[in-house]
Structures are given as structure tokens and as C-alpha cells.
Motif scaffolding. Structure first.
Motif, PDB file in Angstrom:
ATOM      1  N   ASN A 175      46.822  50.823  49.026  1.00  0.00           N
ATOM      2  CA  ASN A 175      47.941  50.163  49.275  1.00  0.00           C
ATOM      3  C   ASN A 175      48.315  49.559  47.795  1.00  0.00           C
ATOM      4  N   GLY A 176      48.171  49.955  46.940  1.00  0.00           N
ATOM      5  CA  GLY A 176      48.712  49.394  45.759  1.00  0.00           C
ATOM      6  C   GLY A 176      48.135  48.334  45.001  1.00  0.00           C
ATOM      7  N   PHE A 177      47.014  47.755  45.672  1.00  0.00           N
ATOM      8  CA  PHE A 177      46.578  45.869  45.303  1.00  0.00           C
ATOM      9  C   PHE A 177      45.050  46.588  44.331  1.00  0.00           C
ATOM     10  N   ILE A 178      45.601  45.052  43.400  1.00  0.00           N
ATOM     11  CA  ILE A 178      44.176  45.513  42.465  1.00  0.00           C
ATOM     12  C   ILE A 178      43.107  44.222  42.897  1.00  0.00           C
ATOM     13  N   HIS A 179      41.844  44.146  43.367  1.00  0.00           N
ATOM     14  CA  HIS A 179      40.927  43.175  43.356  1.00  0.00           C
ATOM     15  C   HIS A 179      39.979  42.630  42.631  1.00  0.00           C
ATOM     16  N   VAL A 180      40.270  41.379  42.063  1.00  0.00           N
ATOM     17  CA  VAL A 180      39.182  40.687  41.421  1.00  0.00           C
ATOM     18  C   VAL A 180      37.619  40.424  42.456  1.00  0.00           C
ATOM     19  N   TRP A 181      36.767  40.654  42.364  1.00  0.00           N
ATOM     20  CA  TRP A 181      35.492  40.682  43.313  1.00  0.00           C
ATOM     21  C   TRP A 181      35.051  39.924  42.515  1.00  0.00           C
ATOM     22  N   ARG A 199      33.972  37.668  47.407  1.00  0.00           N
ATOM     23  CA  ARG A 199      34.881  37.356  47.709  1.00  0.00           C
ATOM     24  C   ARG A 199      35.700  37.722  46.872  1.00  0.00           C
ATOM     25  N   VAL A 200      37.060  37.775  47.175  1.00  0.00           N
ATOM     26  CA  VAL A 200      37.914  38.287  46.088  1.00  0.00           C
ATOM     27  C   VAL A 200      38.490  37.080  45.178  1.00  0.00           C
ATOM     28  N   ASP A 201      38.127  36.829  44.646  1.00  0.00           N
ATOM     29  CA  ASP A 201      38.515  35.807  43.458  1.00  0.00           C
ATOM     30  C   ASP A 201      40.766  36.244  43.369  1.00  0.00           C
ATOM     31  N   THR A 202      40.755  37.485  42.644  1.00  0.00           N
ATOM     32  CA  THR A 202      41.994  36.758  42.615  1.00  0.00           C
ATOM     33  C   THR A 202      42.778  38.528  42.958  1.00  0.00           C
ATOM     34  N   GLU A 203      43.942  38.392  43.284  1.00  0.00           N
ATOM     35  CA  GLU A 203      44.865  39.841  44.019  1.00  0.00           C
ATOM     36  C   GLU A 203      45.684  40.099  43.447  1.00  0.00           C
ATOM     37  N   SER A 244      49.788  53.659  45.773  1.00  0.00           N
ATOM     38  CA  SER A 244      48.460  53.106  45.622  1.00  0.00           C
ATOM     39  C   SER A 244      47.592  53.273  43.810  1.00  0.00           C
ATOM     40  N   VAL A 245      46.323  52.716  43.696  1.00  0.00           N
ATOM     41  CA  VAL A 245      45.880  52.608  42.506  1.00  0.00           C
ATOM     42  C   VAL A 245      44.640  53.347  42.099  1.00  0.00           C
ATOM     43  N   TYR A 246      44.382  53.848  41.369  1.00  0.00           N
ATOM     44  CA  TYR A 246      43.264  54.925  40.791  1.00  0.00           C
ATOM     45  C   TYR A 246      43.258  55.085  39.877  1.00  0.00           C
ATOM     46  N   TYR A 247      43.183  54.165  39.489  1.00  0.00           N
ATOM     47  CA  TYR A 247      42.428  53.989  37.701  1.00  0.00           C
ATOM     48  C   TYR A 247      42.538  52.022  37.136  1.00  0.00           C
ATOM     49  N   VAL A 248      41.377  51.928  37.089  1.00  0.00           N
ATOM     50  CA  VAL A 248      41.455  50.172  36.591  1.00  0.00           C
ATOM     51  C   VAL A 248      39.981  49.873  35.876  1.00  0.00           C
ATOM     52  N   GLU A 249      40.534  49.363  34.003  1.00  0.00           N
ATOM     53  CA  GLU A 249      39.404  49.502  33.503  1.00  0.00           C
ATOM     54  C   GLU A 249      40.410  48.032  32.769  1.00  0.00           C
ATOM     55  N   THR A 250      38.573  47.493  31.350  1.00  0.00           N
ATOM     56  CA  THR A 250      39.872  45.985  31.215  1.00  0.00           C
ATOM     57  C   THR A 250      39.505  47.035  29.907  1.00  0.00           C
ATOM     58  N   ILE A 251      40.010  45.739  28.712  1.00  0.00           N
ATOM     59  CA  ILE A 251      40.923  46.166  27.125  1.00  0.00           C
ATOM     60  C   ILE A 251      39.770  45.224  26.387  1.00  0.00           C
ATOM     61  N   GLY A 252      38.487  45.473  26.105  1.00  0.00           N
ATOM     62  CA  GLY A 252      37.674  44.584  24.849  1.00  0.00           C
ATOM     63  C   GLY A 252      37.641  42.917  26.020  1.00  0.00           C
ATOM     64  N   SER A 253      37.829  41.945  27.362  1.00  0.00           N
ATOM     65  CA  SER A 253      37.417  41.702  27.668  1.00  0.00           C
ATOM     66  C   SER A 253      38.059  41.417  29.585  1.00  0.00           C
ATOM     67  N   LYS A 254      37.387  40.505  29.351  1.00  0.00           N
ATOM     68  CA  LYS A 254      37.821  40.562  30.787  1.00  0.00           C
ATOM     69  C   LYS A 254      39.124  40.399  31.584  1.00  0.00           C
ATOM     70  N   ASN A 255      39.589  39.838  31.046  1.00  0.00           N
ATOM     71  CA  ASN A 255      41.171  38.935  31.257  1.00  0.00           C
ATOM     72  C   ASN A 255      42.098  40.482  30.668  1.00  0.00           C
ATOM     73  N   LEU A 303      34.194  42.190  38.724  1.00  0.00           N
ATOM     74  CA  LEU A 303      34.123  44.119  39.853  1.00  0.00           C
ATOM     75  C   LEU A 303      35.675  44.035  40.324  1.00  0.00           C
ATOM     76  N   PHE A 304      36.649  44.859  39.344  1.00  0.00           N
ATOM     77  CA  PHE A 304      37.673  44.776  39.853  1.00  0.00           C
ATOM     78  C   PHE A 304      38.220  46.677  40.951  1.00  0.00           C
TER      79      PHE A 304
END
Length: 326
Positions: free
Chosen positions: A42-48, A54-58, A66-77, A36-37
Motif C-alpha cells: 500500500n506504499g507505506f514504510i513502517h519502522v518497527w 509496534r510501529v514507531d513511525t509510518e 508498492s514499496v519493494y526495497y528499503v535499506e539504511t545508508i550509513g545510519s538508521k536515520n 526493523l524497516f
């Protein structure tokens, strides 16, 4: 007697700011444990990690805006994110990397989320609110070449685009764009001709969010009022009001139809998440957990229906995770 609404399956804490966007990615080796992204004020994207909660990556790439849109493109990487720093960033997260590999400067000061559509292997379209207030720009990724700029006719007075949804009926068909505007209109655009196919006034107030089911040619939108508007697209590609649904409390921040097109969820200013059947818009549940505005809702795309989850992000810094399939 109706069953009482469920409690969240679990709650994710640790963003230390309001949560404005969520996106599940179920791709990868472990299809059953999605990632889950989340994007925060506060400008951070968390990878849960939804196994450990817990958060795997910040990720920090939007200058603390502020970040107001996240989406994966083709793969979760591969991740796309959009922030109030007027940038859309592309990320490469493979092998533990946390770097922005490319970005697009949108020059737009609003908070209209962009929309992403895969049009071919390795090719995507992204629609975004443009520098000129009423315009929408469509680019191709990863090349960043301009596809078109959609300008309302002179005197149309639509105001700013507030929400966007790129879609196509099937892989070979022409991509189209649905846009919700400040004046309460939903407009269907033809990208190749750069012109309006149909326009419908759905709300008295700005359209805050919309989603569309291309198979049923039916969509739904919400605004700051107490009304959900359901509209359809006929064979001639004209938008028509299908029905409206009166809400108890005003204000919808986000609407999403689940990938299987059976139910939908709304994120409310009244701190609640509402679940409806998509076929007849029958109210199914009111999920009451958050103590402030719910900004975003997102469904997971698990192959196994019983494992599908709903996530909701709120101004109260928390993300609630619900299992409502059963």
C-alpha cells in the motif's frame, strides 16, 4: 530424530497490506535492540520497535504504490526506499523527521530491486533497472551522477534485469555487479569498462533473487522453478555452476545469506521459509507459519550471535520474527 522447527519468536501485525521488503538496522545507541524497516504493497514504510513489537513511525512517500526495497545508508536515520511509483527516495529520519530529502526517477516499470554498495565514506553506488528494458543504470549517491549504463550486446536476448547485487572484494577493489535476468542467466558486469565479464544460464525461468558471498566467491539464485542454483566465480572471473538443489515446491521470491556466511534463508511461494547451511547447502529447517507467499527474508546483524534474528514478510500482511541461531 530431527528437532521440530521452532515457532516464530513473535509476529508483527499492522501493515494492513502485503509485505514486500524488510531491512534490519542494528546501528545506534542501543546495539542490542535493532530497528526493523518494512515496505508494503500500500506504499507505506513502517519502522518497527522490536522491544514493543509496534510501529514507531509510518512513512508515506511513494504515492500509495508498492514499496519493494528499503535499506539504511550509513545510519538508521538515513533510509533509501524504492517503489512502484518508479522512484527511489532518500529519507532523513533524525530527530523524528519523516521527510523525503531527495529522489531519483528510475523510469523503470518492473519490480527489480535496486542494489546499494558503500564505496567510500559518505559515497554509495546504487544499481537499478533502467528505462530501456534490458539495461541497468548505476549512479553515485548522494550526488546522483551517472557511473555507467550496462547494455547487453545486440542479440543477447537476456530480457529484463530481475535482481541485482553490487559487490567488491575489499574497499579498494573495483566494484562489480551480478545481475539475474529474465532468460534465467546470471551475468557478472565490470562497471568501469561497462562490459560483461561472464555469463551463466542458471535457470530455465527468470531469476527472481540472488545473493553472493564475496569471500568464498560463491553465489546462489532462485527462480519460479523447483531449483536453487549455486555457482562460483573462479580466478579468471568466470561463473561456473557449482551445484543445484532440488526443492519440494516451486517458486523462490527472495534469498539471503546471513552476514556471518554460515546459513541462508529462502522465501517461498509455498508460504514457507527454508534454512540451509551455506557451506554444503544442507537443509536445516522449514519454518511454516505464513498462510500466503513469503515475499522477503532478512537477517539482523547483531554483534552478539545469540541475539541474531530472521524476519520474513508475507502476502498475508504479517511479519514473522524468528530466533534460529541456537
Amino acid at each position: 530424530m530431527a528437532l521440530p522447527p521452532p515457532d516464530p519468536q513473535f509476529v508483527l501485525r499492522g501493515t494492513s497490506a502485503a509485505v514486500h521488503t524488510l531491512h534490519f538496522s542494528c546501528g545506534g545507541q542501543e546495539p542490542d535492540i535493532p530497528t526493523l524497516f518494512s515496505g508494503s504493497e500500500n506504499g507505506f514504510i513502517h519502522v518497527w520497535n522490536l522491544k514493543t513489537h509496534r510501529v514507531d513511525t509510518e512513512l508515506d512517500g511513494h504515492g500509495r504504490k508498492s514499496v519493494y526495497y528499503v535499506e539504511t545508508i550509513g545510519s538508521k536515520n538515513r533510509l533509501l526506499s524504492q517503489g512502484r511509483d518508479q522512484r527511489i527516495c532518500l529519507w532523513d529520519l533524525a530527530e523524528g523527521r519523516t521527510s523525503v530529502t531527495d529522489s531519483v526517477f528510475t523510469e523503470n516499470v518492473g519490480f527489480c530491486r535496486c542494489s546499494l554498495l558503500k564505496v567510500a565514506q559518505g559515497r554509495w553506488l546504487v544499481a537499478m533497472a533502467a528505462k530501456a528494458l534490458e539495461e541497468v543504470q548505476v549512479l553515485e549517491l548522494p550526488s546522483k551522477t551517472s557511473v555507467c549504463t550496462l547494455k547487453p550486446e545486440v542479440g543477447a536476448k537476456l530480457g529484463m534485469p530481475m535482481c541485482l547485487k553490487l559487490w567488491q572484494l575489499n574497499c579498494g577493489s573495483q566494484p562489480l555487479l551480478l545481475a539475474g535476468y529474465e532468460d534465467g542467466s546470471v551475468v557478472l558486469w565490470n562497471l568501469s569498462m561497462g562490459k560483461v565479464l561472464s555469463q551463466l544460464v542458471c535457470h530455465q525461468e527468470p531469476v527472481m533473487s540472488l545473493d553472493f558471498d564475496a569471500e568464498k566467491a560463491k553465489g546462489i539464485s532462485g527462480s519460479s522453478e523447483k531449483v536453487l542454483s549455486i555457482w562460483s566465480l573462479n580466478e579468471q572471473q568466470n561463473l561456473q555452476v557449482y551445484k543445484t538443489h532440488k526443492l519440494v515446491n516451486a517458486g523462490i521470491s527472495d534469498i539471503t545469506i546471513r552476514p556471518d556466511k554460515k546459513i541462508l534463508a529462502t522465501a517461498g511461494w509455498d508460504h514457507r521459509i527454508r534454512i540451509f547451511g551455506w557451506k554444503k547447502l544442507k537443509p536445516l529447517a522449514v519454518l511454516d507459519y505464513h498462510t500466503a507467499t513469503v515475499h522477503c527474508v532478512s537477517f539482523s546483524d547483531h554483534k552478539n550471535p545469540s541475539e541474531r534474528l530472521l524476519a520474513a514478510g508475507s502476502k498475508d500482511h504479517r511479519i514473522s520474527i524468528w530466533s534460529i541461531y541456537t
